[in-house]
Design an enzyme around this catalytic site. Sequence first.
Site, mmCIF file in Angstrom:
data_model
loop_
_atom_site.group_PDB
_atom_site.id
_atom_site.type_symbol
_atom_site.label_atom_id
_atom_site.label_comp_id
_atom_site.label_asym_id
_atom_site.label_seq_id
_atom_site.Cartn_x
_atom_site.Cartn_y
_atom_site.Cartn_z
ATOM 1 N N ASP A 1 8.749 29.819 -11.208
ATOM 2 C CA ASP A 1 8.292 31.063 -11.839
ATOM 3 C C ASP A 1 9.384 32.105 -11.656
ATOM 4 O O ASP A 1 10.300 31.948 -10.841
ATOM 5 C CB ASP A 1 6.989 31.541 -11.168
ATOM 6 C CG ASP A 1 6.525 32.896 -11.702
ATOM 7 O OD1 ASP A 1 6.544 33.084 -12.930
ATOM 8 O OD2 ASP A 1 6.175 33.782 -10.897
ATOM 9 N N SER A 2 9.241 33.205 -12.387
ATOM 10 C CA SER A 2 10.177 34.308 -12.235
ATOM 11 C C SER A 2 10.063 34.948 -10.849
ATOM 12 O O SER A 2 10.941 35.702 -10.450
ATOM 13 C CB SER A 2 9.872 35.364 -13.291
ATOM 14 O OG SER A 2 8.514 35.771 -13.168
ATOM 15 N N CYS B 1 5.255 30.148 -15.539
ATOM 16 C CA CYS B 1 5.546 31.520 -15.954
ATOM 17 C C CYS B 1 5.361 31.550 -17.463
ATOM 18 O O CYS B 1 5.959 30.736 -18.183
ATOM 19 C CB CYS B 1 6.997 31.839 -15.588
ATOM 20 S SG CYS B 1 7.619 33.401 -16.230
ATOM 21 N N GLU C 1 1.902 43.991 -8.366
ATOM 22 C CA GLU C 1 2.822 43.805 -7.242
ATOM 23 C C GLU C 1 2.680 44.930 -6.213
ATOM 24 O O GLU C 1 2.888 44.725 -5.035
ATOM 25 C CB GLU C 1 4.254 43.667 -7.746
ATOM 26 C CG GLU C 1 4.335 42.453 -8.649
ATOM 27 C CD GLU C 1 5.679 41.783 -8.711
ATOM 28 O OE1 GLU C 1 6.682 42.397 -8.331
ATOM 29 O OE2 GLU C 1 5.711 40.611 -9.168
ATOM 30 N N CYS D 1 -0.375 35.774 -18.604
ATOM 31 C CA CYS D 1 0.658 36.182 -17.638
ATOM 32 C C CYS D 1 0.145 35.784 -16.257
ATOM 33 O O CYS D 1 -1.051 35.937 -15.966
ATOM 34 C CB CYS D 1 0.891 37.686 -17.705
ATOM 35 S SG CYS D 1 1.984 38.295 -16.401
ATOM 36 N N HIS E 1 0.297 37.090 -13.423
ATOM 37 C CA HIS E 1 -0.264 38.110 -12.531
ATOM 38 C C HIS E 1 -1.698 38.512 -12.899
ATOM 39 O O HIS E 1 -2.397 39.076 -12.078
ATOM 40 C CB HIS E 1 0.587 39.386 -12.574
ATOM 41 C CG HIS E 1 1.900 39.268 -11.873
ATOM 42 N ND1 HIS E 1 2.847 38.328 -12.217
ATOM 43 C CD2 HIS E 1 2.434 39.985 -10.841
ATOM 44 C CE1 HIS E 1 3.911 38.479 -11.444
ATOM 45 N NE2 HIS E 1 3.684 39.472 -10.595
HETATM 46 N N1 DGL Z 1 5.633 35.340 -14.462
HETATM 47 C C1 DGL Z 1 5.688 36.265 -15.568
HETATM 48 C C2 DGL Z 1 4.801 35.752 -16.708
HETATM 49 O O1 DGL Z 1 3.866 35.002 -16.506
HETATM 50 C C3 DGL Z 1 5.265 37.658 -15.175
HETATM 51 C C4 DGL Z 1 6.264 38.360 -14.307
HETATM 52 C C5 DGL Z 1 7.597 38.580 -14.989
HETATM 53 O O2 DGL Z 1 7.657 39.337 -15.988
HETATM 54 O O3 DGL Z 1 8.560 37.988 -14.549
HETATM 55 O O4 DGL Z 1 5.044 36.086 -17.836
#
Ligand code: DGL
Length: 258
Positions: A6-7, A69, A148, A180, A182
């Site tokens: 993931d990011s 992600c 976050e 997303c 989050h």
């Molecule tokens: N993990 C990213 C997503 O699901 C969210 C956080 C980011 O923008 O890196 O799109």
Amino acid sequence: MIGIFDSGIGGMTVARAIEQLLPDHPLIYYGDIARTPYGPKSPQTIINYSIRNTEFLLDKGAKLIVIACNSASSVATKILRERFRVPIIEVISPAARRATEISKTGRIGVIGTKATVKSGIYQQTINAERPDFKIFSQACPLLVPLVEENWLNKRETKMILRRYLHPLKNKQIDTLVLGCTHYPLLSNLIQARIGKRVQLIDSSIQTASFVREYLVRHPECSSEQAKASHTYYASDCTETALNVAERIFHRPMELIVA
Ligand code: DGL
């Protein structure tokens, strides 16, 4: 071994769902905390980072990659599948499939980062199955930093959510995809704002079931073992990231910086 990237830490919602569904499968996670967020970045940059993340997981012995992600899944899946020989599972198709199954009115909302919404991937994937369905998408770029910062119950967060969800409320959707990583952490607030009659789809849960189905069909990728190791790597470790990780897992977390 299942490799998940993931990011940053949001993809841990997917990793946790996989841990819960497949506790006997060794798992390795890589969160690119040093380069997070991906959502506001260009497709090419997200692709470059995704290639690096996949290489890291393959070097550690992953036999199956999960792109945990939505932003990376939206823009990098095709290229990763062309470039690497291992199976690549993304988070869009499982959530899109579930939305198609449960929507009765064929009016589906999708919320996500700018990268995800701009790619139009949810619309394409759902309309490939059901061309008659109407998809309404809304980018919600402020939600990732609010999660976050743990501003989950703040008035400001509720106000921002109301503002983002307002256009979708007018579209009479009956299903809303949380596109997303989050957003599952905000699902109670989202449900309250969008209304009880709208069903929320959590892509982390759908993706975990998809991974389980995949491993049943492809036992060669599976390596079940008692006390399977679950290792969490990240390109950086910050206090904020650890806090979010511990909120997702409800346990102390160790992030190995690599
Ligand atoms: N993990 C990213 C997503 O699901 C969210 C956080 C980011 O923008 O890196 O799109």
